[in-house]
Scaffold this active site. Structure first.
Site, short mmCIF file in Angstrom:
data_model
loop_
_atom_site.label_atom_id
_atom_site.label_comp_id
_atom_site.label_asym_id
_atom_site.label_seq_id
_atom_site.Cartn_x
_atom_site.Cartn_y
_atom_site.Cartn_z
CG ASP A 204 32.06 17.04 -25.70
OD1 ASP A 204 33.02 17.42 -26.23
OD2 ASP A 204 32.45 15.68 -24.76
CG ASP B 232 37.04 11.28 -27.91
OD1 ASP B 232 35.84 10.56 -27.74
OD2 ASP B 232 38.17 11.69 -27.42
MG LIG Z 1 34.48 14.72 -24.35
#
Ligand SMILES: [Mg+2]
Length: 415
Positions: A12, A14
């Site tokens: 992932d 962010d």
């Molecule tokens: Mg995230």
């Protein structure tokens, strides 16, 4: 160490690789070290932008990446639409998303929403109620409803900020329809990442949001690590609970953290439900020991009368109402048969995309009046059948509930 236990790392962005415009602690060095060891990297983000834009962001943080390693909810949407044969779309989203769809062979230039094969929801600060109204109208006329993602908020400096999911909700309310969602926690982006690996390569997902990254990875049958302090869910088998935790990407190289005990996942045998709902079912036996069955209009299967509990209704009243609505008979409850909640039989997927986990209270009942109708709004056929010769095809769990009921009455059950 975890770095040696897997061949591919799905990350992932962010909260894992960066927060805002800064890399997380040690991320550039950790990702370089994974590459040096020959590990595959894939970057999975719900941001509906282009792979090119993500590569530019990562490089600005001293993180090397190639466009073919990036899967955004925008690139995944383009793949999905192309595979569905969609030629043109009405796009509620910015230029980056439109360019991504164009590159995938979908024209985002439908002049007005009514001409579009699909309505695609991404992000654009300038979207107005008039746009939502036009999109909703196109959906009512049969366009395919596609949400790049359903994230309701994203972290902002002063707290959570409204995200794509709020626009999706506006269109869902306006159109009365539910979208096909593309981004995490749907399994598509994970499946696309896995399709890009060589056969036999072992992959792990690393994310910071249990409801998005961990749930999505598990739905796709992947092992998933949670980075950070997010709380876990109380039920151990909840798909949103991670198989392990790290505090930073550098932990992948710690000798005291082993990849071997991480739980291995197969894709679960049922879809993740958005909510749990109370349901009722009724086994109505006539004086000859035959059971009342109805064939449902929605799935054409035979079953016992069953349905939802309405607000303020008791489960007994709900069961008797369902018998009345579905068969025309009046009945009374004689005893409780059981309460059924096993997700393997009680998670239902509806044609419009809703997924519900029912906790169903099943009663034994006897008819006291009314007249059996042959068809109705929810009913194709009705009838009383001897338990040893039930009609086919039948709702999978109903024969077992009937067996439980007959075990309580002492009547024989053969099947
Ligand atoms: Mg995230």
């Amino acid at each position: 160490m975890i770095a040696t236990a897997f061949d591919a790392f799905f990350l992932d962005l962010d909260g894992v690789v960066y927060i805002g415009d800064r890399p997380t602690e040690g991320a550039p060095a950790a990702l370089r070290e994974l590459r040096r060891r020959g590990r595959e990297l894939r970057f999975l983000t719900n941001n509906p932008t282009s792979a090119e834009e993500i590569v530019r962001c990562l490089r600005a943080m001293d993180i090397d990446a190639r466009e073919d390693e990036v899967i955004t909810s925008g690139t995944a949407t383009a793949t999905f639409l192309a595979e569905k044969g969609v030629k043109n779309a009405w796009v509620l989203g910015h230029e980056e998303l439109k360019a991504t769809l164009r590159a995938g062979g979908v024209a985002p230039e439908a002049k007005n929403a009514g001409d579009a094969d699909a309505v695609v929801v991404g992000w654009d600060d300038d979207i107005t109620l008039a746009d939502i109204r036009a999109g909703a109208l196109a959906l009512r006329r049969g366009a395919l409803f596609v949400a790049t993602n359903e994230d309701r908020t994203y972290p902002g400096p002063e707290g959570p900020l409204a995200a794509v999911g709020t626009l999706v909700e506006a269109l869902a309310v306006g159109s009365g329809q539910k979208p096909v969602a593309i981004g995490k926690p749907q399994p598509l982006m994970f499946d696309l990442a896995r399709r890009s690996l060589r056969k036999g390569q072992r992959a792990v997902m690393i994310g910071d949001t249990p409801e998005v990254d961990i749930l999505g990875a598990h739905r796709a049958g992947l092992t998933a690590l949670l980075m950070g302090e997010a709380p876990v869910f109380p039920y151990r088998q909840d798909f949103r609970n991670p198989d392990g935790r790290i505090t930073a990407l550098a932990d992948l190289f710690r000798d005291d953290l082993d990849g071997a005990p991480l739980r291995e996942w197969d894709s679960p045998p049922y879809s993740w439900p958005e909510r749990v709902e109370p349901g009722v079912a009724a086994i109505v036996l006539d004086g000859r020991g035959r059971v009342l069955l109805m064939r449902r209009r929605d799935n054409r299967l035979w079953g016992i009368p069953s349905g939802h509990v309405e607000p303020t209704e008791t489960v007994q009243a709900a069961a008797l109402r369902e018998i009345r609505e579905e068969t025309g008979l009046e009945a009374e409850v004689t005893r409780l048969v059981g309460v059924y909640s096993d997700p393997r039989s009680q998670v239902m997927t509806y044609p419009d995309g809703r997924i519900r986990h029912f906790v169903t209270t099943c009663f034994l009942c006897r008819p006291v009046g009314g007249a059996l109708v042959s068809t109705g709004p929810e009913t194709l056929e009705t009838g009383f059948f001897p338990p040893e010769s039930l009609p086919e095809p039948m709702m999978t769990m109903h024969p077992r509930w009937l067996a439980d009921a007959l075990a309580r009455t002492g009547a024989p059950f053969i099947r």
